[in-house]
Write a protein that holds these residues in place. Structure first.
Motif, PDB file in Angstrom:
ATOM      1  N   ARG A  13       0.910  -1.050   0.098  1.00 33.43           N
ATOM      2  CA  ARG A  13      -0.157  -0.029   0.008  1.00 33.43           C
ATOM      3  C   ARG A  13       0.802   1.157  -0.101  1.00 33.43           C
ATOM      4  O   ARG A  13       0.525   2.215  -0.641  1.00 33.43           O
ATOM      5  N   GLU A  16       2.232   1.616  -3.552  1.00 37.11           N
ATOM      6  CA  GLU A  16       1.265   2.137  -4.323  1.00 37.11           C
ATOM      7  C   GLU A  16       0.829   3.787  -4.031  1.00 37.11           C
ATOM      8  O   GLU A  16       0.713   4.541  -5.167  1.00 37.11           O
ATOM      9  N   VAL A  20       1.630   6.731  -7.061  1.00 32.80           N
ATOM     10  CA  VAL A  20       0.742   7.586  -7.450  1.00 32.80           C
ATOM     11  C   VAL A  20       0.958   9.367  -7.129  1.00 32.80           C
ATOM     12  O   VAL A  20       0.852  10.020  -7.838  1.00 32.80           O
ATOM     13  N   GLN A  43      -6.334  12.966 -16.158  1.00 34.02           N
ATOM     14  CA  GLN A  43      -5.515  11.972 -15.588  1.00 34.02           C
ATOM     15  C   GLN A  43      -5.107  12.417 -14.522  1.00 34.02           C
ATOM     16  O   GLN A  43      -5.069  11.675 -13.519  1.00 34.02           O
ATOM     17  N   TYR A  46      -8.073  11.998 -12.061  1.00 31.13           N
ATOM     18  CA  TYR A  46      -8.301  10.522 -11.688  1.00 31.13           C
ATOM     19  C   TYR A  46      -7.365  10.312 -10.574  1.00 31.13           C
ATOM     20  O   TYR A  46      -7.791   9.488  -9.768  1.00 31.13           O
ATOM     21  N   LEU A  47      -6.122  10.451 -10.781  1.00 27.31           N
ATOM     22  CA  LEU A  47      -5.118  10.271  -9.879  1.00 27.31           C
ATOM     23  C   LEU A  47      -5.242  10.796  -8.553  1.00 27.31           C
ATOM     24  O   LEU A  47      -4.975  10.027  -7.486  1.00 27.31           O
ATOM     25  N   GLN A  49      -8.066  11.366  -7.100  1.00 27.39           N
ATOM     26  CA  GLN A  49      -9.226  10.629  -6.564  1.00 27.39           C
ATOM     27  C   GLN A  49      -8.536   9.135  -6.019  1.00 27.39           C
ATOM     28  O   GLN A  49      -8.824   8.693  -4.981  1.00 27.39           O
ATOM     29  N   GLN A  50      -7.688   8.560  -6.988  1.00 25.37           N
ATOM     30  CA  GLN A  50      -7.092   7.295  -6.602  1.00 25.37           C
ATOM     31  C   GLN A  50      -6.338   7.436  -5.145  1.00 25.37           C
ATOM     32  O   GLN A  50      -6.029   6.858  -4.384  1.00 25.37           O
ATOM     33  N   ARG A  51      -5.385   8.549  -5.202  1.00 25.00           N
ATOM     34  CA  ARG A  51      -4.677   8.881  -3.915  1.00 25.00           C
ATOM     35  C   ARG A  51      -5.386   8.925  -2.706  1.00 25.00           C
ATOM     36  O   ARG A  51      -5.167   8.467  -1.755  1.00 25.00           O
ATOM     37  N   HIS A  53      -8.317   7.466  -2.075  1.00 21.92           N
ATOM     38  CA  HIS A  53      -8.757   6.254  -1.850  1.00 21.92           C
ATOM     39  C   HIS A  53      -7.756   5.588  -1.291  1.00 21.92           C
ATOM     40  O   HIS A  53      -7.986   4.769  -0.055  1.00 21.92           O
ATOM     41  N   ILE A  54      -6.626   5.463  -1.710  1.00 17.77           N
ATOM     42  CA  ILE A  54      -5.560   4.743  -1.271  1.00 17.77           C
ATOM     43  C   ILE A  54      -4.889   5.193   0.053  1.00 17.77           C
ATOM     44  O   ILE A  54      -4.736   4.270   0.952  1.00 17.77           O
TER      45      ILE A  54
END
Length: 87
Positions: A13, A16, A20, A43, A46-47, A49-51, A53-54
């Motif tokens: 984790r 990851e 990001v 992009q 999107y990243l 949002q991914q960050r 979440h992670i």
């Protein structure tokens, strides 16, 4: 200071999240010189949002990533999280 038993998921984790973060820094630099690039901006968003979440998953399992900008469960968790040299 506590002794930590960090499992493989912790490192996966964290890696990851670092990947990001690296991509976000690179996209930020690119967008500074190419602000009209819609694909790069999409992009980037999107990243982000991914960050989020992670980071939320990581903090739920392992505690806060930052001393500030992170909620803490009771009792105060910051002093109980692994320090950078413990990872």
């Amino acid at each position: 200071m506590s002794s930590f038993a960090l499992d493989e998921q912790f490192y996966a984790r964290l890696l990851e999240l670092q990947q990001v973060d690296f991509a976000l820094v690179e996209l930020t630099l690119y967008l500074d010189t190419h602000p009209q690039d819609m694909a790069a901006l999409q992009q980037y968003n999107y990243l982000v949002q991914q960050r989020q979440h992670i980071a939320a998953q990581y903090e739920q399992l392992y505690g806060p990533l930052l001393q500030f900008q992170s909620f803490s469960r009771y009792p105060w968790q910051w002093a109980e999280s692994p320090w950078p040299w413990q990872v």
